[in-house]
Design a protein around this motif. Structure first.
Motif, PDB file in Angstrom:
ATOM      1  N   ARG A   1       0.841  -1.198   0.000  1.00  0.00           N
ATOM      2  CA  ARG A   1       0.000   0.000   0.000  1.00  0.00           C
ATOM      3  C   ARG A   1       0.877   1.249   0.000  1.00  0.00           C
ATOM      4  O   ARG A   1       1.837   1.342   0.763  1.00  0.00           O
ATOM      5  CB  ARG A   1      -0.887  -0.022   1.244  1.00  0.00           C
ATOM      6  CG  ARG A   1      -1.880   1.119   1.327  1.00  0.00           C
ATOM      7  CD  ARG A   1      -2.604   1.037   2.670  1.00  0.00           C
ATOM      8  NE  ARG A   1      -3.619   2.060   2.765  1.00  0.00           N
ATOM      9  CZ  ARG A   1      -4.879   1.894   2.387  1.00  0.00           C
ATOM     10  NH1 ARG A   1      -5.264   0.727   1.925  1.00  0.00           N
ATOM     11  NH2 ARG A   1      -5.752   2.867   2.483  1.00  0.00           N
ATOM     12  N   PHE A   2       0.553   2.214  -0.850  1.00  0.00           N
ATOM     13  CA  PHE A   2       1.347   3.442  -0.853  1.00  0.00           C
ATOM     14  C   PHE A   2       0.496   4.702  -0.891  1.00  0.00           C
ATOM     15  O   PHE A   2       1.032   5.812  -0.867  1.00  0.00           O
ATOM     16  CB  PHE A   2       2.341   3.451  -2.027  1.00  0.00           C
ATOM     17  CG  PHE A   2       1.701   3.397  -3.396  1.00  0.00           C
ATOM     18  CD1 PHE A   2       1.283   4.544  -4.037  1.00  0.00           C
ATOM     19  CD2 PHE A   2       1.540   2.189  -4.046  1.00  0.00           C
ATOM     20  CE1 PHE A   2       0.707   4.498  -5.304  1.00  0.00           C
ATOM     21  CE2 PHE A   2       0.973   2.117  -5.312  1.00  0.00           C
ATOM     22  CZ  PHE A   2       0.556   3.290  -5.934  1.00  0.00           C
TER      23      PHE A   2
ATOM     24  N   GLY B   1      -1.652  -1.697  -5.362  1.00  0.00           N
ATOM     25  CA  GLY B   1      -0.246  -1.345  -5.192  1.00  0.00           C
ATOM     26  C   GLY B   1       0.627  -2.578  -5.002  1.00  0.00           C
ATOM     27  O   GLY B   1       0.248  -3.518  -4.300  1.00  0.00           O
TER      28      GLY B   1
ATOM     29  N   MET C   1       4.018   6.188  -9.907  1.00  0.00           N
ATOM     30  CA  MET C   1       3.565   5.237  -8.907  1.00  0.00           C
ATOM     31  C   MET C   1       2.124   4.801  -9.180  1.00  0.00           C
ATOM     32  O   MET C   1       1.786   3.618  -9.066  1.00  0.00           O
ATOM     33  CB  MET C   1       3.693   5.847  -7.509  1.00  0.00           C
ATOM     34  CG  MET C   1       5.130   6.081  -7.077  1.00  0.00           C
ATOM     35  SD  MET C   1       5.275   6.905  -5.456  1.00  0.00           S
ATOM     36  CE  MET C   1       4.845   5.549  -4.356  1.00  0.00           C
TER      37      MET C   1
ATOM     38  N   ALA D   1       4.979   0.603  -5.572  1.00  0.00           N
ATOM     39  CA  ALA D   1       5.300   1.287  -4.318  1.00  0.00           C
ATOM     40  C   ALA D   1       6.782   1.607  -4.193  1.00  0.00           C
ATOM     41  O   ALA D   1       7.159   2.483  -3.419  1.00  0.00           O
ATOM     42  CB  ALA D   1       4.860   0.426  -3.134  1.00  0.00           C
ATOM     43  N   ASN D   2       7.636   0.884  -4.953  1.00  0.00           N
ATOM     44  CA  ASN D   2       9.090   1.063  -4.793  1.00  0.00           C
ATOM     45  C   ASN D   2       9.785   1.334  -6.122  1.00  0.00           C
ATOM     46  O   ASN D   2      10.677   0.586  -6.538  1.00  0.00           O
ATOM     47  CB  ASN D   2       9.704  -0.168  -4.127  1.00  0.00           C
ATOM     48  CG  ASN D   2       9.548  -1.431  -4.966  1.00  0.00           C
ATOM     49  OD1 ASN D   2       8.563  -1.595  -5.691  1.00  0.00           O
ATOM     50  ND2 ASN D   2      10.516  -2.338  -4.889  1.00  0.00           N
TER      51      ASN D   2
ATOM     52  N   GLN E   1       6.936   9.140   4.828  1.00  0.00           N
ATOM     53  CA  GLN E   1       5.917   8.139   5.156  1.00  0.00           C
ATOM     54  C   GLN E   1       4.507   8.683   4.985  1.00  0.00           C
ATOM     55  O   GLN E   1       3.558   7.927   4.742  1.00  0.00           O
ATOM     56  CB  GLN E   1       6.122   7.660   6.593  1.00  0.00           C
ATOM     57  CG  GLN E   1       5.236   6.493   6.982  1.00  0.00           C
ATOM     58  CD  GLN E   1       5.564   5.982   8.358  1.00  0.00           C
ATOM     59  OE1 GLN E   1       6.300   6.616   9.108  1.00  0.00           O
ATOM     60  NE2 GLN E   1       5.031   4.823   8.700  1.00  0.00           N
TER      61      GLN E   1
ATOM     62  N   PHE F   1       0.871  10.185   0.511  1.00  0.00           N
ATOM     63  CA  PHE F   1       1.502   9.039  -0.142  1.00  0.00           C
ATOM     64  C   PHE F   1       2.656   8.568   0.737  1.00  0.00           C
ATOM     65  O   PHE F   1       3.328   9.369   1.382  1.00  0.00           O
ATOM     66  CB  PHE F   1       2.043   9.419  -1.526  1.00  0.00           C
ATOM     67  CG  PHE F   1       0.993   9.517  -2.587  1.00  0.00           C
ATOM     68  CD1 PHE F   1       0.832   8.508  -3.523  1.00  0.00           C
ATOM     69  CD2 PHE F   1       0.156  10.618  -2.651  1.00  0.00           C
ATOM     70  CE1 PHE F   1      -0.140   8.590  -4.498  1.00  0.00           C
ATOM     71  CE2 PHE F   1      -0.825  10.706  -3.619  1.00  0.00           C
ATOM     72  CZ  PHE F   1      -0.975   9.701  -4.551  1.00  0.00           C
ATOM     73  N   ASP F   2       2.878   7.261   0.729  1.00  0.00           N
ATOM     74  CA  ASP F   2       4.021   6.691   1.438  1.00  0.00           C
ATOM     75  C   ASP F   2       5.169   6.530   0.442  1.00  0.00           C
ATOM     76  O   ASP F   2       5.122   5.658  -0.431  1.00  0.00           O
ATOM     77  CB  ASP F   2       3.633   5.338   2.044  1.00  0.00           C
ATOM     78  CG  ASP F   2       4.762   4.730   2.875  1.00  0.00           C
ATOM     79  OD1 ASP F   2       5.860   5.317   2.905  1.00  0.00           O
ATOM     80  OD2 ASP F   2       4.548   3.661   3.468  1.00  0.00           O
ATOM     81  N   LEU F   3       6.195   7.353   0.585  1.00  0.00           N
ATOM     82  CA  LEU F   3       7.334   7.333  -0.332  1.00  0.00           C
ATOM     83  C   LEU F   3       8.548   6.629   0.269  1.00  0.00           C
ATOM     84  O   LEU F   3       9.632   6.693  -0.305  1.00  0.00           O
ATOM     85  CB  LEU F   3       7.732   8.767  -0.711  1.00  0.00           C
ATOM     86  CG  LEU F   3       6.637   9.665  -1.303  1.00  0.00           C
ATOM     87  CD1 LEU F   3       7.217  11.026  -1.656  1.00  0.00           C
ATOM     88  CD2 LEU F   3       5.982   9.026  -2.516  1.00  0.00           C
TER      89      LEU F   3
ATOM     90  N   ARG G   1       9.384   3.608   0.366  1.00  0.00           N
ATOM     91  CA  ARG G   1       9.936   2.503  -0.426  1.00  0.00           C
ATOM     92  C   ARG G   1      10.593   2.974  -1.720  1.00  0.00           C
ATOM     93  O   ARG G   1      11.186   2.169  -2.440  1.00  0.00           O
ATOM     94  CB  ARG G   1       8.838   1.488  -0.767  1.00  0.00           C
ATOM     95  CG  ARG G   1       8.180   0.830   0.442  1.00  0.00           C
ATOM     96  CD  ARG G   1       7.177  -0.217  -0.036  1.00  0.00           C
ATOM     97  NE  ARG G   1       6.395  -0.783   1.044  1.00  0.00           N
ATOM     98  CZ  ARG G   1       5.242  -0.286   1.482  1.00  0.00           C
ATOM     99  NH1 ARG G   1       4.752   0.814   0.921  1.00  0.00           N
ATOM    100  NH2 ARG G   1       4.581  -0.857   2.454  1.00  0.00           N
TER     101      ARG G   1
END
Length: 377
Positions: free
Chosen positions: A8-9, A110, A221, A227-228, A268, A279-281, A283
């Motif tokens: 999940r991102f 994701g 993304m 996610a990565n 994060q 957004f979770d960056l 990764r």
């Protein structure tokens, strides 16, 4: 074979059954309750039919009936589910059309790519090193980071924010693209010199402006549902301290944006200016290239791993030159081409203090053109 895992991102919650109405939820709950009760009481044969007596069959049907109390509880549960879903959808109510679809698909599908164990990871690093042996410090930095991540099992590819510092023409950017190719990672390259400082290219522009758009990192993304990704920033020494807007205002340069995107505590939960959702960056792998760090802010350097690189040796240049000739000429002309590029490199070494890979490539192109040229008799 590419190995992936769900990741999940997008930092918002959305229902997984957004198209179901409240009535459909009620019907689904009622069917589920009846089936559980009837399967608990019923007797079935090998074909799945009822195998008991007539009295047992009547009791079986009666057991599946729902009482007014059952229906009341189902109604209340469906109503709570519907209200909760509406509240969740309100978090993205400002996003419409294709943007909304991209966000929802990115949220639900994701994936983290290149999920590898230690042995498989080191095999790919070895392949990378065989192509770019003079960039061993960069390959070693990736391997050391991934060894820590794979200490207890397979893990998605990731590397800490890296700055590759070295003279021009030693294949810093090519090495980074090779990382993406060898690990089969979605990647994005941003040429700082061609993007007016790259601030808006990286972060995006808020809605309401004529140029409103998500940044290229978030775009990729969502498009790839990754996610990565690997983000390559070329020539970060060209990032200005400030940028001027069309109305004469002055804004901070891309370093300020990048600090918030690479620092784990802020990455994060990084809010995209365009989507206005987090957004979770954490990764994302950031690899940056530069010829000098003289003008890079200390606060930015402190957040990155600095990898100092030197150019290839003459033996390594000879090897690269032979590989280029082998890829360009047929077997019948390879020996002639090999001798030509080796002699050319020796002569070039006598005239220049440093030979770049771009010079080797131009030499290989010239030799190929000369040997492949049609000749009239």
């Amino acid at each position: 074979m590419q190995t992936t895992m769900p990741a999940r991102f997008v930092g918002v919650q959305l229902p997984t059954t957004s198209e179901d109405s409240e009535l459909e939820v009620r019907d689904r709950l009622a069917r589920s309750l009846r089936q559980r009760r009837m399967s608990h009481y019923g007797k079935t044969d090998e074909t799945g039919g009822f195998s008991g007596t007539l009295e047992e069959f009547e009791n079986w049907l009666e057991e599946g009936a729902l009482s007014p109390s059952d229906r009341r509880r189902i109604f209340q549960r469906a109503r709570r589910f519907h209200h909760a879903r509406v509240r969740l959808l309100d978090t993205v109510s400002h996003i419409k059309g294709d943007d909304r679809k991209a966000l929802i698909w990115g949220l639900r599908d994701g994936q983290a790519y290149a999920v590898l164990g230690r042995d498989a990871m080191e095999e790919r690093i070895a392949a990378l090193h065989s192509e770019y042996p003079w960039l061993a410090p960069a390959s070693n930095a990736v391997m050391q980071h991934m060894r820590a991540r794979t200490a207890t099992g397979a893990a998605p590819f990731h590397t800490q924010p890296m700055i590759l510092l070295g003279p021009p023409g030693i294949a810093k950017s090519s090495w980074t693209r090779a990382v993406a190719r060898i690990f089969d990672l979605p990647s994005l390259t941003v040429d700082i010199g061609a993007t007016n400082g790259a601030t808006f290219t990286i972060s995006g522009v808020e809605r309401g402006w004529g140029s409103a758009a998500p940044g290229r990192v978030v775009q990729m993304m969502l498009r790839e549902r990754v996610a990565n990704p690997l983000v390559i920033l070329d020539e970060i020494d060209k990032i200005p301290d400030q940028i001027a807007t069309s109305k004469g205002n002055v804004l901070p340069g891309a370093f300020e944006v990048l600090k918030s995107m690479i620092e784990p505590t802020t990455a994060q939960n990084w809010t995209c200016p365009y989507y206005q959702v987090p957004f979770d960056l954490t990764r994302v792998s950031w690899v940056m290239t530069t010829n000098s760090i003289d003008h890079l802010p200390d606060a930015f350097l402190d957040r990155c791993k600095l990898v100092r690189l030197a150019g290839p040796t003459m033996d390594q240049l000879m090897h690269v030159g032979r590989e280029m000739i082998a890829a360009r000429l047929p077997d019948a002309l390879w020996e002639t081409g090999r001798e030509a590029i080796e002699n050319g490199l020796r002569n070039c070494s006598a005239q220049h203090s440093r030979i770049s890979l771009r010079m080797v490539e131009r030499m290989a192109d010239s030799i190929t053109e000369m040997l492949s040229r049609p000749r009239l008799i």
